[in-house]
Every structure is written in C-alpha cells, then in structure tokens.
Write a protein that holds these residues in place. Structure first.
Motif, mmCIF file in Angstrom:
data_model
loop_
_atom_site.group_PDB
_atom_site.id
_atom_site.type_symbol
_atom_site.label_atom_id
_atom_site.label_comp_id
_atom_site.label_asym_id
_atom_site.label_seq_id
_atom_site.Cartn_x
_atom_site.Cartn_y
_atom_site.Cartn_z
ATOM 1 N N GLY A 355 4.231 11.002 -3.750
ATOM 2 C CA GLY A 355 3.076 10.264 -4.355
ATOM 3 C C GLY A 355 3.038 9.605 -5.184
ATOM 4 O O GLY A 355 4.312 9.299 -5.734
ATOM 5 N N SER A 356 1.912 9.086 -5.950
ATOM 6 C CA SER A 356 2.210 8.102 -7.018
ATOM 7 C C SER A 356 2.319 8.975 -8.240
ATOM 8 O O SER A 356 1.505 10.078 -8.442
ATOM 9 C CB SER A 356 0.773 7.510 -6.774
ATOM 10 N N PRO A 357 3.094 8.485 -9.240
ATOM 11 C CA PRO A 357 3.082 9.168 -10.375
ATOM 12 C C PRO A 357 2.205 9.087 -11.232
ATOM 13 O O PRO A 357 2.063 9.742 -12.393
ATOM 14 C CB PRO A 357 4.626 8.358 -11.088
ATOM 15 N N GLY A 358 1.103 8.039 -10.893
ATOM 16 C CA GLY A 358 -0.005 8.098 -11.636
ATOM 17 C C GLY A 358 -0.248 6.856 -12.666
ATOM 18 O O GLY A 358 0.736 5.975 -12.796
ATOM 19 N N ALA A 359 -1.263 6.412 -13.180
ATOM 20 C CA ALA A 359 -1.508 5.224 -14.079
ATOM 21 C C ALA A 359 -0.546 4.915 -15.125
ATOM 22 O O ALA A 359 -0.144 3.846 -15.378
ATOM 23 C CB ALA A 359 -2.997 5.173 -14.094
ATOM 24 N N MET A 360 -0.306 6.192 -15.719
ATOM 25 C CA MET A 360 0.352 5.903 -17.092
ATOM 26 C C MET A 360 1.658 5.870 -17.010
ATOM 27 O O MET A 360 2.564 4.831 -17.883
ATOM 28 C CB MET A 360 0.071 7.226 -17.858
ATOM 29 N N ALA A 361 2.358 5.775 -15.862
ATOM 30 C CA ALA A 361 3.632 5.418 -15.395
ATOM 31 C C ALA A 361 3.973 3.913 -15.364
ATOM 32 O O ALA A 361 5.055 3.518 -15.249
ATOM 33 C CB ALA A 361 4.140 6.104 -14.305
ATOM 34 N N LEU A 362 2.819 3.366 -15.227
ATOM 35 C CA LEU A 362 2.807 1.747 -15.000
ATOM 36 C C LEU A 362 2.982 1.389 -16.231
ATOM 37 O O LEU A 362 3.100 -0.154 -16.404
ATOM 38 C CB LEU A 362 1.755 1.230 -14.268
#
Length: 412
Positions: A355-362
């Motif tokens: 799954g995606s680690p989420g927006a903050m990981a970008l």
C-alpha cells in the motif's frame, strides 16, 4: 502549500506520471508547465516493443480516461484488462492525453532541465527557503539556455537508461567505463529493428531481474532463426533459477516471462549458457571485434569473447538535477528517505500487495519539491504505475491543503 493563486508548477518529465500529474494540476486550474528532454513519453518509446505486465486499467487513471472520452469521443480506449505493448500504450493513451485541450499547450518537449535551485539561496542556507521560487536552468533543442521560475516542482524524470555498473561492489568493472558507449543498458528491440545487430552473434547479458529475462527470452527467440546466435547469461544471485516467481501470480505476463527465462537458464535451451553467482571483473573493448570479458563465477574464473553486451543490472536516479536542494535520500537506495523508510517497514512483498505510505512520506526538507514515480523508488524495481497515480493524488492534497481531495474518486 495551501494557496493556489498565482502558483507556478513545474513538472520535470512527460512520461506517464508527469502527464497524469499535469492533467491533475490543469483540472484544478493551476498554472503548470511540463519539461521533457526528449519526445513525449521518451522512455516508454525506447522499450515500446515490450508488452507490459499490467493491464491498461492499472496503467491509466479514471481522470485520464474521462478526459479523453470528453475531449476525443471518437477515440476508442483499450479495455481495462487489455495488455498493451509500450508502443501501443503511447499511441492509444499517452499521446492522446497530451493532445487534449487541457494539456496541449503546457508541454515542452526537447527541453532539458539541467539543474534546479532556489532563488537567492545556496544549499547550505536554510532559513526562509520557502519564501523564494525555484530556478530551473533549461536548454532547448537548439542549445539555447534560459531560466524559468516556479513555486512548486515535481520531479517525474524516471531512471530508465541511467544504468548501474557491472562490477563487484557496484562500481564499474575494469575497462567498463571506456567500453560503456558500446554496451546496451535498456531493453533493445531484438526481434525488430535491432535483429540484424544481434543475429548470429554471441551476446553477454548481465542481470537477474525481469529486464534481463526479457533480453534473454528475445535473444533465444532470435536464435531459432539464426542458429549461430548464442547467449551468455550472468546473474549475481546464487540460485539456479534467476527469476523469482509469485504463487498464483495475477499478472500472467510476468509469470510467463519468469517461467520461460528460468527454463532457458536451467535447461540450457535456446543457445543459452547461464551462470549464477557471477560478477564481471573486467571488460576489454576489441572495437568491431567485440569484447573480451573476464568474470568470477563462484570460486572459478571464466572468460568469453562476445560480440555484444547487454547490462540489465538496474537503474538509479540522476541526483545531479537537485544537488542544490535539500533532498533527504535513503543511503541504501537513493529513494526519498521518508518514502523508502515507509516501504521498508511493509517488508519485501510483491509490489501488487504493498500500500501507499501516505502523503507525508513524499515530503522533503526542501519545501514544495517532490519526487514522484519510479524515481521515488530509487534503485528499487518495485514500482507500478498505479502507485505513481496514488502519489499524484496524495501530493495534490499537500499542494492544495485539502486532505480529502481526490479527482480519481467517483470518475470512470
């Protein structure tokens, strides 16, 4: 970055992720410009003869499909389950997307982004960087250079053809650097435009992943018609079957390739000579006569005279582009640190299930600079376009300050 008025967004790279990011921005009525150093979707074109593992539904977005249906209603899109070649993908989707009303005037091809910095700031200067725009040094097809500015930058340039080295420890083998211009590092069109180049020749393929498997399978197919063709395949891993297969693999194209490549390696069919636990030690270019290659295979030394070399040992990001920015990279993969750390916590699973680690990981220490797509995975090959599309959706929640923003939801 919540404010949207007068915000200039620069997207580097007009591949699948760059185009989709531009479409997302244009739909939100942001000021966006896309810079592509080659042709549109240049990297995809270079492996255009290869069939994708994933179906069209995973390689396109609801927003992209809806935009095309509205803008070009007579164009028939591929079915969601249809498996395309890279060339078909460009022709039926990416080129069409680039010529929609939303994108046709925002893409500059044959425009190279040479470097990105922050106006008025050197790398070592930290406080207040977000108050100044980015400066992009560009070079057009005529060799003319200019500066453009932007408040937001999305690096979607990819890694294809920025190949890694062949030698032990990840450094070049002896003689590799001087021989590099003669070594292929992508997936050549071996059964098409490059057939005469490889036919009735001995080719060394180095690598233990799906790119190497593709090259070997194509070369073995060529050998059926050209009996003097031979393939020497070297893989670093110790297993007798170089390509990992997944139980009940839902991607049939991927499983078919793995099975065929492993059969060629273990049975010695298709004029294939496979060596596991192998590393190239030196390469001597013999000009038109090919190469003399020395390798270590287990505890033994082996040598070959070969006509061609294909280095399918993986790719890595070009870090020079943002060397003046505060980009926090993983020391192991060169991927953005937060993203790499989050993926590592999920374990070494098939990328279909991650799954995606989420927006903050970008996010990076450099405000409003993001790396998306395959480049965000650094040296890892565990990337799918559907994850890149998820990154786009997530990064625009940060750009707009709207946590629930999702232009893909409810669109078909």
């Amino acid at each position: 970055m919540a404010r949207q008025e007068a915000v200039r967004l620069a997207i580097l790279g007009a591949g699948p992720i760059g185009l989709e990011a531009a479409l997302y921005a244009a739909t939100l009525k942001l000021s966006v410009r896309v810079y592509e150093r080659g042709q549109l979707a240049d990297h995809v074109r270079q492996w255009g003869h290869v069939r994708l593992f994933t179906p069209f539904g995973m390689n396109s977005t609801p927003l992209g499909r809806a935009t095309l249906r509205a803008d070009q209603p007579r164009h028939k899109l591929p079915g969601d389950q249809e498996i395309l070649t890279g060339r078909e993908y460009v022709q039926t989707y990416l080129e069409r997307l680039a010529h929609t009303a939303l994108l046709q005037d925002v893409i500059e091809t044959e425009t190279t982004v040479l470097s990105v910095g922050r106006k008025g700031y050197l790398k070592e200067e930290t406080a207040g960087r977000a108050t100044q725009p980015f400066r992009l040094l560009l070079r057009d097809k005529k060799g003319q250079e200019r500066i453009e500015e932007a408040e937001l930058v999305l690096d979607c340039t990819g890694t294809y053809l920025n190949g890694r080295s062949l030698g032990d420890g990840g450094i070049p083998a002896i003689g590799e650097l001087s021989a590099r211009p003669q070594i292929a590092c992508g997936i050549d069109d071996i059964l098409g435009e490059k057939a005469s180049y490889y036919a009735d020749r001995t080719t060394l393929v180095v690598g233990g992943g799906f790119s190497a498997a593709t090259s070997v399978v194509l070369l073995a197919e060529l050998a059926k018609k050209h009996s003097s063709s031979w393939i020497v395949w070297l893989a670093r891993s110790p297993g007798t079957q170089p390509i990992k297969r997944f139980m009940n693999d839902p991607l049939r194209e991927r499983d078919h390739l793995a099975a065929k490549a492993n059969m060629l390696a273990t049975r010695g069919e298709g004029h294939v000579e496979f060596h596991a636990n192998a590393v190239v030690e030196s390469i001597q270019s013999l000009g038109k006569e090919g190469f003399e290659v020395h390798a270590r295979v287990g505890a033994s030394k082996k040598s070959w005279y070969v006509d061609r070399i294909i280095a399918n040992v993986g790719y890595e990001p070009d870090q020079q582009l943002y060397r003046e920015l505060h980009v926090h990279e993983c020391y192991a993969t060169f991927a953005p640190m937060k993203w790499a750390t989050a993926l590592a916590k999920q374990g070494n699973h098939d990328y279909l299930t991650v799954g995606s680690p989420g927006a903050m990981a970008l996010q990076h220490p450099e405000p409003n600079f993001y790396i998306l797509g395959v480049k965000s995975y650094g040296r890892s090959s565990q990337f799918l376009l559907k994850m890149g599309f998820k990154q786009i959706q997530e990064v625009f929640t940060l750009i707009t300050g709207k946590a629930s923003l999702d232009l893909y939801s409810g669109v078909r």
